[in-house]
Design a protein around this motif. Structure first.
Motif, PDB file in Angstrom:
ATOM      1  N   ASP A  44       0.821  -1.203   0.000  1.00  0.00           N
ATOM      2  CA  ASP A  44       0.000   0.000   0.000  1.00  0.00           C
ATOM      3  C   ASP A  44       0.857   1.257   0.000  1.00  0.00           C
ATOM      4  N   LEU A  45       2.110   1.109   0.470  1.00  0.00           N
ATOM      5  CA  LEU A  45       2.996   2.253   0.604  1.00  0.00           C
ATOM      6  C   LEU A  45       4.430   1.769   0.722  1.00  0.00           C
ATOM      7  N   MET A  46       5.362   2.570   0.229  1.00  0.00           N
ATOM      8  CA  MET A  46       6.788   2.316   0.444  1.00  0.00           C
ATOM      9  C   MET A  46       7.372   3.535   1.146  1.00  0.00           C
ATOM     10  N   ILE A  47       8.244   3.286   2.103  1.00  0.00           N
ATOM     11  CA  ILE A  47       9.014   4.343   2.757  1.00  0.00           C
ATOM     12  C   ILE A  47      10.470   4.048   2.424  1.00  0.00           C
ATOM     13  N   LEU A  48      11.121   4.967   1.710  1.00  0.00           N
ATOM     14  CA  LEU A  48      12.427   4.711   1.123  1.00  0.00           C
ATOM     15  C   LEU A  48      13.465   5.716   1.607  1.00  0.00           C
ATOM     16  N   ASP A  49      14.604   5.200   2.035  1.00  0.00           N
ATOM     17  CA  ASP A  49      15.695   6.020   2.549  1.00  0.00           C
ATOM     18  C   ASP A  49      16.556   6.523   1.389  1.00  0.00           C
ATOM     19  N   ALA A  50      16.552   7.829   1.184  1.00  0.00           N
ATOM     20  CA  ALA A  50      17.328   8.420   0.091  1.00  0.00           C
ATOM     21  C   ALA A  50      18.823   8.262   0.307  1.00  0.00           C
ATOM     22  N   GLU A  51      19.250   8.031   1.534  1.00  0.00           N
ATOM     23  CA  GLU A  51      20.669   7.930   1.852  1.00  0.00           C
ATOM     24  C   GLU A  51      21.230   6.514   1.707  1.00  0.00           C
ATOM     25  N   ALA A  52      20.404   5.552   1.345  1.00  0.00           N
ATOM     26  CA  ALA A  52      20.890   4.178   1.188  1.00  0.00           C
ATOM     27  C   ALA A  52      21.962   4.138   0.101  1.00  0.00           C
ATOM     28  N   SER A  53      22.988   3.313   0.335  1.00  0.00           N
ATOM     29  CA  SER A  53      24.085   3.229  -0.644  1.00  0.00           C
ATOM     30  C   SER A  53      23.687   2.341  -1.816  1.00  0.00           C
ATOM     31  N   LYS A  54      24.465   2.396  -2.842  1.00  0.00           N
ATOM     32  CA  LYS A  54      24.249   1.694  -4.120  1.00  0.00           C
ATOM     33  C   LYS A  54      23.103   2.336  -4.896  1.00  0.00           C
ATOM     34  N   LEU A  55      21.881   2.202  -4.402  1.00  0.00           N
ATOM     35  CA  LEU A  55      20.725   2.842  -5.030  1.00  0.00           C
ATOM     36  C   LEU A  55      19.875   3.418  -3.911  1.00  0.00           C
ATOM     37  N   GLY A  56      19.817   4.725  -3.849  1.00  0.00           N
ATOM     38  CA  GLY A  56      19.057   5.383  -2.798  1.00  0.00           C
ATOM     39  C   GLY A  56      17.560   5.288  -3.038  1.00  0.00           C
ATOM     40  N   GLY A  57      16.819   5.738  -2.061  1.00  0.00           N
ATOM     41  CA  GLY A  57      15.370   5.656  -2.127  1.00  0.00           C
ATOM     42  C   GLY A  57      14.749   6.465  -3.246  1.00  0.00           C
ATOM     43  N   ILE A  58      15.386   7.550  -3.640  1.00  0.00           N
ATOM     44  CA  ILE A  58      14.855   8.356  -4.746  1.00  0.00           C
ATOM     45  C   ILE A  58      14.903   7.533  -6.032  1.00  0.00           C
ATOM     46  N   GLY A  59      16.061   6.956  -6.314  1.00  0.00           N
ATOM     47  CA  GLY A  59      16.213   6.139  -7.522  1.00  0.00           C
ATOM     48  C   GLY A  59      15.362   4.889  -7.482  1.00  0.00           C
ATOM     49  N   LEU A  60      15.273   4.257  -6.323  1.00  0.00           N
ATOM     50  CA  LEU A  60      14.466   3.038  -6.211  1.00  0.00           C
ATOM     51  C   LEU A  60      12.991   3.351  -6.416  1.00  0.00           C
ATOM     52  N   GLY A  61      12.525   4.439  -5.845  1.00  0.00           N
ATOM     53  CA  GLY A  61      11.129   4.818  -6.034  1.00  0.00           C
ATOM     54  C   GLY A  61      10.790   5.048  -7.496  1.00  0.00           C
ATOM     55  N   MET A  62      11.682   5.740  -8.201  1.00  0.00           N
ATOM     56  CA  MET A  62      11.467   5.976  -9.632  1.00  0.00           C
ATOM     57  C   MET A  62      11.512   4.673 -10.413  1.00  0.00           C
ATOM     58  N   LYS A  63      12.449   3.804 -10.078  1.00  0.00           N
ATOM     59  CA  LYS A  63      12.585   2.514 -10.761  1.00  0.00           C
ATOM     60  C   LYS A  63      11.318   1.679 -10.600  1.00  0.00           C
ATOM     61  N   ILE A  64      10.833   1.594  -9.390  1.00  0.00           N
ATOM     62  CA  ILE A  64       9.625   0.802  -9.145  1.00  0.00           C
ATOM     63  C   ILE A  64       8.432   1.426  -9.851  1.00  0.00           C
ATOM     64  N   ARG A  65       8.311   2.745  -9.755  1.00  0.00           N
ATOM     65  CA  ARG A  65       7.197   3.429 -10.415  1.00  0.00           C
ATOM     66  C   ARG A  65       7.241   3.245 -11.931  1.00  0.00           C
ATOM     67  N   ASP A  66       8.430   3.386 -12.524  1.00  0.00           N
ATOM     68  CA  ASP A  66       8.549   3.353 -13.981  1.00  0.00           C
ATOM     69  C   ASP A  66       8.608   1.950 -14.569  1.00  0.00           C
ATOM     70  N   GLU A  67       9.111   0.984 -13.806  1.00  0.00           N
ATOM     71  CA  GLU A  67       9.339  -0.347 -14.371  1.00  0.00           C
ATOM     72  C   GLU A  67       8.456  -1.453 -13.799  1.00  0.00           C
ATOM     73  N   ILE A  68       7.893  -1.257 -12.619  1.00  0.00           N
ATOM     74  CA  ILE A  68       7.175  -2.363 -11.981  1.00  0.00           C
ATOM     75  C   ILE A  68       5.718  -2.021 -11.694  1.00  0.00           C
ATOM     76  N   ASN A  69       5.490  -0.986 -10.891  1.00  0.00           N
ATOM     77  CA  ASN A  69       4.127  -0.668 -10.487  1.00  0.00           C
ATOM     78  C   ASN A  69       4.005   0.834 -10.218  1.00  0.00           C
ATOM     79  N   PRO A  70       3.347   1.549 -11.114  1.00  0.00           N
ATOM     80  CA  PRO A  70       3.229   2.998 -10.937  1.00  0.00           C
ATOM     81  C   PRO A  70       2.230   3.397  -9.858  1.00  0.00           C
ATOM     82  N   ASP A  71       1.495   2.429  -9.311  1.00  0.00           N
ATOM     83  CA  ASP A  71       0.422   2.740  -8.382  1.00  0.00           C
ATOM     84  C   ASP A  71       0.812   2.707  -6.905  1.00  0.00           C
ATOM     85  N   ILE A  72       2.028   2.294  -6.583  1.00  0.00           N
ATOM     86  CA  ILE A  72       2.433   2.262  -5.176  1.00  0.00           C
ATOM     87  C   ILE A  72       2.981   3.638  -4.791  1.00  0.00           C
ATOM     88  N   PRO A  73       2.310   4.328  -3.884  1.00  0.00           N
ATOM     89  CA  PRO A  73       2.859   5.613  -3.446  1.00  0.00           C
ATOM     90  C   PRO A  73       4.096   5.383  -2.584  1.00  0.00           C
TER      91      PRO A  73
END
Length: 139
Positions: free
Chosen positions: A67-96
């Motif tokens: 229903d929701l993801m809470i993502l840490d932008a400071e995570a190494s390798k791929l931060g929460g900003i990039g992961l959120g965009m990746k999931i939205r663009d490639e997997i499921n655009p409906d998860i806030p």
């Protein structure tokens, strides 16, 4: 990657499923402790799924419904900003998703990713609870 269920009743159908991604266990603990197992009186319980790697978080999203993801932008390798965009663009655009940022100057970058909300880390428990409820109501 771990799944944290605070009690067997958290597996109820009406539980809010939240994926929490951070490579820092202290950040994960802080977020979970801030929200707890329920969003408030007469509110659904929270079923937490934790991911310490972006690959683990992506796998969990592919395997289940959140229903929701809470993502840490400071995570190494791929931060929460990039992961959120990746999931939205490639997997499921409906998860806030909510992005946690450590530096105020990163807010502009986080907003470019179009998350449902951007919050500062360390989190303010009251602000986090209000924001999570608002995001879930909208979606």
């Amino acid at each position: 990657m771990t799944e944290h269920n605070a009690g067997a009743e958290n597996t109820e159908k009406d539980a809010v499923r939240i994926l929490l991604y951070s490579d820092n266990r202290n950040v994960r603990r802080e977020v979970i402790d801030s929200l707890g197992v329920r969003l408030g009186a007469n509110m659904p319980k929270i079923s937490w799924t934790e991911a310490a790697t972006w690959q683990g978080a992506e796998l969990k999203v592919r395997e289940g419904k959140f229903d929701l993801m809470i993502l840490d932008a400071e995570a190494s390798k791929l931060g929460g900003i990039g992961l959120g965009m990746k999931i939205r663009d490639e997997i499921n655009p409906d998860i806030p998703y909510i992005v946690l940022i450590a530096r105020p100057q990163d807010e502009w970058l986080a907003r470019v990713a179009k998350p449902a909300a951007v919050l500062s880390c360390p989190v303010n428990p009251r602000e986090l609870a209000v924001t999570v409820r608002e995001v879930l109501k909208k979606h």
